[in-house]
Design a protein around this motif. Sequence first.
Motif, PDB file in Angstrom:
ATOM      1  N   ARG A  61       1.030  -1.035   0.105  1.00 42.95           N
ATOM      2  CA  ARG A  61      -0.255   0.435   0.065  1.00 42.95           C
ATOM      3  C   ARG A  61       0.980   1.080   0.275  1.00 42.95           C
ATOM      4  O   ARG A  61       1.546   1.652   0.745  1.00 42.95           O
ATOM      5  CB  ARG A  61      -1.159  -0.280   1.223  1.00 42.95           C
ATOM      6  CG  ARG A  61      -2.100   1.113   1.176  1.00 42.95           C
ATOM      7  CD  ARG A  61      -2.690   1.257   2.185  1.00 42.95           C
ATOM      8  NE  ARG A  61      -1.969   0.999   3.687  1.00 42.95           N
ATOM      9  CZ  ARG A  61      -1.843   2.487   4.747  1.00 42.95           C
ATOM     10  NH1 ARG A  61      -2.436   3.332   3.568  1.00 42.95           N
ATOM     11  NH2 ARG A  61      -1.200   2.554   5.618  1.00 42.95           N
ATOM     12  N   LEU A  62       0.600   2.322  -1.059  1.00 43.61           N
ATOM     13  CA  LEU A  62       0.900   3.226  -1.031  1.00 43.61           C
ATOM     14  C   LEU A  62       1.130   4.616   0.133  1.00 43.61           C
ATOM     15  O   LEU A  62      -0.097   4.299   0.412  1.00 43.61           O
ATOM     16  CB  LEU A  62       0.948   4.192  -2.006  1.00 43.61           C
ATOM     17  CG  LEU A  62       1.965   3.162  -3.601  1.00 43.61           C
ATOM     18  CD1 LEU A  62       1.341   4.190  -5.064  1.00 43.61           C
ATOM     19  CD2 LEU A  62       2.942   2.890  -3.580  1.00 43.61           C
ATOM     20  N   GLY A  63       1.653   5.121   0.840  1.00 43.36           N
ATOM     21  CA  GLY A  63       1.396   5.833   1.707  1.00 43.36           C
ATOM     22  C   GLY A  63       0.992   7.455   1.585  1.00 43.36           C
ATOM     23  O   GLY A  63      -0.410   7.397   1.141  1.00 43.36           O
ATOM     24  N   TYR A  93      -2.256  -2.291  -3.142  1.00 42.03           N
ATOM     25  CA  TYR A  93      -3.265  -1.795  -3.899  1.00 42.03           C
ATOM     26  C   TYR A  93      -3.806  -0.423  -4.597  1.00 42.03           C
ATOM     27  O   TYR A  93      -3.252   0.612  -4.170  1.00 42.03           O
ATOM     28  CB  TYR A  93      -3.741  -0.703  -2.117  1.00 42.03           C
ATOM     29  CG  TYR A  93      -4.435  -1.748  -0.705  1.00 42.03           C
ATOM     30  CD1 TYR A  93      -5.521  -2.881  -0.671  1.00 42.03           C
ATOM     31  CD2 TYR A  93      -2.847  -2.710   0.178  1.00 42.03           C
ATOM     32  CE1 TYR A  93      -5.530  -4.329  -0.383  1.00 42.03           C
ATOM     33  CE2 TYR A  93      -3.259  -3.812   0.662  1.00 42.03           C
ATOM     34  CZ  TYR A  93      -3.850  -4.580   0.628  1.00 42.03           C
ATOM     35  OH  TYR A  93      -3.933  -5.857   1.977  1.00 42.03           O
ATOM     36  N   ALA A  94      -4.803  -0.088  -4.694  1.00 43.44           N
ATOM     37  CA  ALA A  94      -5.007   1.245  -5.495  1.00 43.44           C
ATOM     38  C   ALA A  94      -6.000   1.763  -3.772  1.00 43.44           C
ATOM     39  O   ALA A  94      -6.637   2.958  -4.360  1.00 43.44           O
ATOM     40  CB  ALA A  94      -6.588   1.253  -6.510  1.00 43.44           C
ATOM     41  N   LYS A 142      -9.020  -4.689  -3.632  1.00 45.28           N
ATOM     42  CA  LYS A 142      -8.036  -3.801  -4.055  1.00 45.28           C
ATOM     43  C   LYS A 142      -8.030  -2.143  -4.477  1.00 45.28           C
ATOM     44  O   LYS A 142      -6.971  -2.085  -4.484  1.00 45.28           O
ATOM     45  CB  LYS A 142      -8.027  -4.358  -5.040  1.00 45.28           C
ATOM     46  CG  LYS A 142      -6.619  -3.862  -6.193  1.00 45.28           C
ATOM     47  CD  LYS A 142      -5.500  -4.345  -6.144  1.00 45.28           C
ATOM     48  CE  LYS A 142      -5.018  -4.439  -7.284  1.00 45.28           C
ATOM     49  NZ  LYS A 142      -4.435  -2.843  -7.158  1.00 45.28           N
ATOM     50  N   SER A 143      -8.629  -2.232  -3.917  1.00 42.97           N
ATOM     51  CA  SER A 143      -9.219  -0.532  -2.841  1.00 42.97           C
ATOM     52  C   SER A 143      -9.544   0.140  -1.919  1.00 42.97           C
ATOM     53  O   SER A 143      -9.389   1.089  -1.347  1.00 42.97           O
ATOM     54  CB  SER A 143     -10.504  -0.159  -4.200  1.00 42.97           C
ATOM     55  OG  SER A 143     -10.712  -0.797  -5.133  1.00 42.97           O
ATOM     56  N   TYR A 144      -8.457  -0.893  -1.535  1.00 41.08           N
ATOM     57  CA  TYR A 144      -8.398  -0.883   0.632  1.00 41.08           C
ATOM     58  C   TYR A 144      -9.878  -0.327   0.777  1.00 41.08           C
ATOM     59  O   TYR A 144      -9.655   0.181   2.252  1.00 41.08           O
ATOM     60  CB  TYR A 144      -7.052   0.524   0.398  1.00 41.08           C
ATOM     61  CG  TYR A 144      -7.092   0.516   1.421  1.00 41.08           C
ATOM     62  CD1 TYR A 144      -5.977  -1.171   1.698  1.00 41.08           C
ATOM     63  CD2 TYR A 144      -6.719   0.845   3.201  1.00 41.08           C
ATOM     64  CE1 TYR A 144      -4.985  -1.243   3.031  1.00 41.08           C
ATOM     65  CE2 TYR A 144      -5.962   0.636   3.664  1.00 41.08           C
ATOM     66  CZ  TYR A 144      -5.484  -0.245   4.365  1.00 41.08           C
ATOM     67  OH  TYR A 144      -4.094  -0.323   5.354  1.00 41.08           O
ATOM     68  N   GLU A 145     -10.435  -0.767   0.334  1.00 41.60           N
ATOM     69  CA  GLU A 145     -11.664  -0.567   0.876  1.00 41.60           C
ATOM     70  C   GLU A 145     -11.965  -1.481   2.228  1.00 41.60           C
ATOM     71  O   GLU A 145     -11.807  -2.672   2.489  1.00 41.60           O
ATOM     72  CB  GLU A 145     -13.381  -0.591   0.063  1.00 41.60           C
ATOM     73  CG  GLU A 145     -13.872   0.160  -1.014  1.00 41.60           C
ATOM     74  CD  GLU A 145     -14.174   0.351  -1.781  1.00 41.60           C
ATOM     75  OE1 GLU A 145     -15.696   1.211  -1.350  1.00 41.60           O
ATOM     76  OE2 GLU A 145     -14.343  -0.702  -2.448  1.00 41.60           O
ATOM     77  N   GLN A 146     -12.449  -0.950   3.644  1.00 34.14           N
ATOM     78  CA  GLN A 146     -11.991  -2.540   4.740  1.00 34.14           C
ATOM     79  C   GLN A 146     -13.928  -3.443   4.682  1.00 34.14           C
ATOM     80  O   GLN A 146     -14.751  -2.642   4.765  1.00 34.14           O
ATOM     81  CB  GLN A 146     -12.524  -1.218   6.205  1.00 34.14           C
ATOM     82  CG  GLN A 146     -12.492  -2.076   7.046  1.00 34.14           C
ATOM     83  CD  GLN A 146     -12.102  -1.351   8.689  1.00 34.14           C
ATOM     84  OE1 GLN A 146     -11.452  -1.585   8.805  1.00 34.14           O
ATOM     85  NE2 GLN A 146     -13.342  -1.081   9.114  1.00 34.14           N
ATOM     86  N   VAL A 147     -13.251  -4.344   4.892  1.00 36.47           N
ATOM     87  CA  VAL A 147     -14.523  -4.956   4.718  1.00 36.47           C
ATOM     88  C   VAL A 147     -14.217  -6.025   5.779  1.00 36.47           C
ATOM     89  O   VAL A 147     -13.022  -6.335   6.801  1.00 36.47           O
ATOM     90  CB  VAL A 147     -14.248  -5.917   3.972  1.00 36.47           C
ATOM     91  CG1 VAL A 147     -15.320  -7.567   4.060  1.00 36.47           C
ATOM     92  CG2 VAL A 147     -14.627  -6.037   2.388  1.00 36.47           C
TER      93      VAL A 147
END
Length: 334
Positions: free
Chosen positions: A3-5, A29-30, A171-176
């Motif tokens: 993940r890019l910061g 991650y996008a 992949k879009s870093y949405e929390q599940v």
Amino acid sequence: MLRLGMTNPPYILAHLPAVAEAMKHPSVYAFLHVPVQAGSDSVLDAMRREYTVKEFETVCDYLLANVPDITIATDIICGFPGETEEDWNATMSLCRKYDFREVHISQFYPRPGTPAARMKRVDTKEVKRRSRELTAYVESYSPHAHLLNTTQRVWVTDVAKDGVSLVGHTKSYEQVLLRPDVDDENAKTKTSRKELLARHPLMGRSATVRITEVARWHAVGEILEVWDKQATRQPAPASAAAAMAKTSASRRGNAKTNPHRGLTTGEAARASAALALENATKLKAQRRIDRVSLVALFGVIVGFLGLAFAVALAWLERAKEKRGGARTVADELR
């Protein structure tokens, strides 16, 4: 997954195509955190930010157009000194334009010793009103609604704050949030369940899930399949693969073997932690050596100065004796 910061517009503007290509890679991650702080150039100038609203919009527009389903997070400061109603409306307009999935909202707080601490502040009631206005807007839309009833692949990395769920990210870093099965006999309290979840086999792995619920800040998923740790990775996009091949060719023969290649996420993390500890120990020892060396150098300097002082005293004493002898001879001659 990588993940890019966080970045600011001045640092990414020249690299937007490369960043976009990197985020298309299956193992990246996008997601990107780009703080804007305010939607008014006059406020950004007062904050001494090195970018304009237009430059921020350029970053958002390019990434949204070139990275499928990217999540852009941002920060907003409410009530910075000198912020007018017109400035605040510009900030609200910017937030309405992009409907950010993640917005970190804060009220201005003067840090002692900073230029802003000496500036005339916006009335506290007005600052709170602006914060409530933005909070109400951000909570008025559901950025994760598109996930409902879909199948997603998530990567599990943490235990949720509720102590009963695992946290996975798309992949879009949405929390599940996921609720895997645990041993009921050992999970009678929230604390014990949290400890069990931290050691759950799903931690550090990926899974295919079906999204059954969505809320403002997260979604809830039902586990369908857990991916094998040794499963073949998805191929990178052609553009990203070409870029990696070019880099690999340019470094061929010079690159060192990666000791972490082939390890699982958890094993690599532990190896990295051990390496970090080793480096910290070496750094501590080096600092101790540096301190000893500094003390030794100080001793040498003091010794040299003492020697020089002794030589100077001896020379003065000798000169004094010579002058005394010369006066005695002169007296005898008289």
